[in-house]
Write a protein that holds these residues in place. Structure first.
Motif, short mmCIF file in Angstrom:
data_model
loop_
_atom_site.label_atom_id
_atom_site.label_comp_id
_atom_site.label_asym_id
_atom_site.label_seq_id
_atom_site.Cartn_x
_atom_site.Cartn_y
_atom_site.Cartn_z
N SER A 46 0.82 -1.20 0.00
CA SER A 46 0.00 0.00 0.00
C SER A 46 0.86 1.26 0.00
O SER A 46 0.60 2.20 -0.76
CB SER A 46 -0.92 -0.01 1.23
N ARG A 47 1.89 1.26 0.82
CA ARG A 47 2.75 2.45 0.95
C ARG A 47 3.53 2.73 -0.34
O ARG A 47 3.71 3.89 -0.71
CB ARG A 47 3.73 2.27 2.11
N LYS A 49 2.71 2.42 -3.31
CA LYS A 49 1.89 3.02 -4.35
C LYS A 49 1.95 4.54 -4.30
O LYS A 49 1.65 5.22 -5.29
CB LYS A 49 0.44 2.54 -4.23
N GLU A 50 2.33 5.09 -3.13
CA GLU A 50 2.50 6.54 -3.02
C GLU A 50 3.69 7.01 -3.85
O GLU A 50 3.76 8.17 -4.26
CB GLU A 50 2.72 6.93 -1.56
N TYR A 51 4.64 6.13 -4.07
CA TYR A 51 5.89 6.50 -4.73
C TYR A 51 5.97 5.98 -6.17
O TYR A 51 6.66 6.57 -7.00
CB TYR A 51 7.07 5.96 -3.92
N LYS A 53 3.46 4.85 -9.11
CA LYS A 53 2.06 4.78 -9.51
C LYS A 53 1.91 4.31 -10.96
O LYS A 53 2.85 4.31 -11.74
CB LYS A 53 1.42 6.15 -9.35
N SER A 170 9.15 5.01 4.37
CA SER A 170 9.34 6.11 3.41
C SER A 170 10.81 6.27 3.05
O SER A 170 11.15 6.53 1.89
CB SER A 170 8.78 7.42 3.96
#
Length: 234
Positions: A46-47, A49-51, A53, A170
Motif C-alpha cells: 500500500s505504501r 503506491k504513493e511513490y 504509480k 518512506s
C-alpha cells in the motif's frame, strides 16, 4: 537509448520492482526482463503506491519471463539469460544470485542495495539505520555482484532527502528512487567502459530478515521521530 540489445534486467514483481524495470527499459534497449515472484506485507504494498504509480498493468515491450521465488538461479532461467547473451545484468530486489547466473553477462551483474554498504548490508537498511541511530547509512549503493552479500566493488552511492515525518518505510522507498536514478547514470558508464569503483568499503553490519521482530519494530517506531530530528539538527 543505448541501442545494443545487451541488457538483462532481473527484479521482482511489486510496484517498486516494476518501476525499476520500466526505468531501465526507458533508458536502455533492454532485451530481457526476469521477474521473480515474491511476497511482501500488505502495508508495504500500500505504501509503495504513493511513490510508484500507474504500474499495475505495465509490462515491458521486450522479452520477459516470470519465475517463482528462489527459482531465479534455476537452469531454466540460466538458459534463458544465456540465449540473450547480455553484456550486463541490472538487478534489484531478487533473491541472492548464484555464480551460475551473475557470471553470465560479459561485464557481470550490478545490483541496487538500498543502504550504504559501509554502514549496512543485507535487508531493511533504513529500519536498522533508525534502530542503530545511524541515518548516514540510509541511501542506495550500486555494486557489482559477487559471492558475498552486498560486498565487492561499489560504483555509486546516493542519498535521499530525509525530512521530519519520514519513517523507515518512506526512507526505504526514497532510497529505491534515488537508486534507480543512480543505476541509470552508472550503467551507461559501465557499458561504455569508463566506470571505476569507488574507494568505499563493503564491511558494514549485516542484517537478515530473522533479525527483525516485534520488539525491534516497537523500538524503531518509538524512536523514529527523535532520531530523525536529531539527525536533521546536526
Amino acid at each position: 537509448l543505448w541501442k545494443a540489445h545487451m541488457i538483462a534486467v532481473l527484479t521482482s514483481t511489486h510496484a517498486r520492482h516494476k518501476a525499476f524495470a520500466k526505468k531501465m527499459c526507458e533508458n536502455f534497449d533492454v532485451s530481457l526482463v526476469v521477474f521473480e515472484k515474491k511476497h511482501q506485507s500488505s502495508e508495504l504494498s500500500s505504501r509503495e503506491k504513493e511513490y510508484f504509480k500507474k504500474l499495475k498493468n505495465w509490462l515491458p515491450d521486450c522479452r520477459y519471463v516470470f519465475c517463482d521465488k528462489g527459482e531465479i538461479n534455476s537452469l531454466k532461467v540460466q538458459n534463458i539469460i544465456k540465449e540473450v547473451n547480455p553484456l550486463v545484468g541490472l538487478v534489484f530486489g531478487t533473491s541472492i544470485l548464484k555464480p551460475n547466473l551473475y557470471n553470465i553477462p560479459n561485464l557481470g551483474c550490478f545490483n541496487i542495495h538500498t543502504g550504504k554498504t559501509q554502514y549496512f548490508r543485507g535487508v531493511d537498511s533504513a529500519f536498522w539505520a533508525i534502530h542503530d541511530e545511524k541515518l548516514e547509512g540510509i541511501g542506495a549503493t550500486i555494486h557489482k555482484i559477487d559471492q558475498g552479500i552486498d560486498t565487492v566493488l561499489v560504483y555509486a552511492q546516493a542519498s535521499p532527502l530525509i525530512i521530519e515525518g519520514d519513517d523507515h518505510v518512506s526512507l526505504f522507498l526514497k532510497s529505491c528512487q534515488v537508486g534507480f536514478e543512480s543505476m541509470v547514470e552508472k550503467a551507461f558508464r559501465i557499458i561504455e567502459g569508463d566506470a571505476k569503483p569507488l574507494n568505499i568499503s563493503s564491511n558494514g553490519k549485516i542484517y537478515f530478515s530473522k533479525d527483525k521482530n516485534s520488539e525491534k519494530e516497537k523500538e524503531v517506531t518509538a524512536k523514529t521521530k527523535k532520531v530523525i530530528k536529531d539527525f536533521l539538527n546536526v
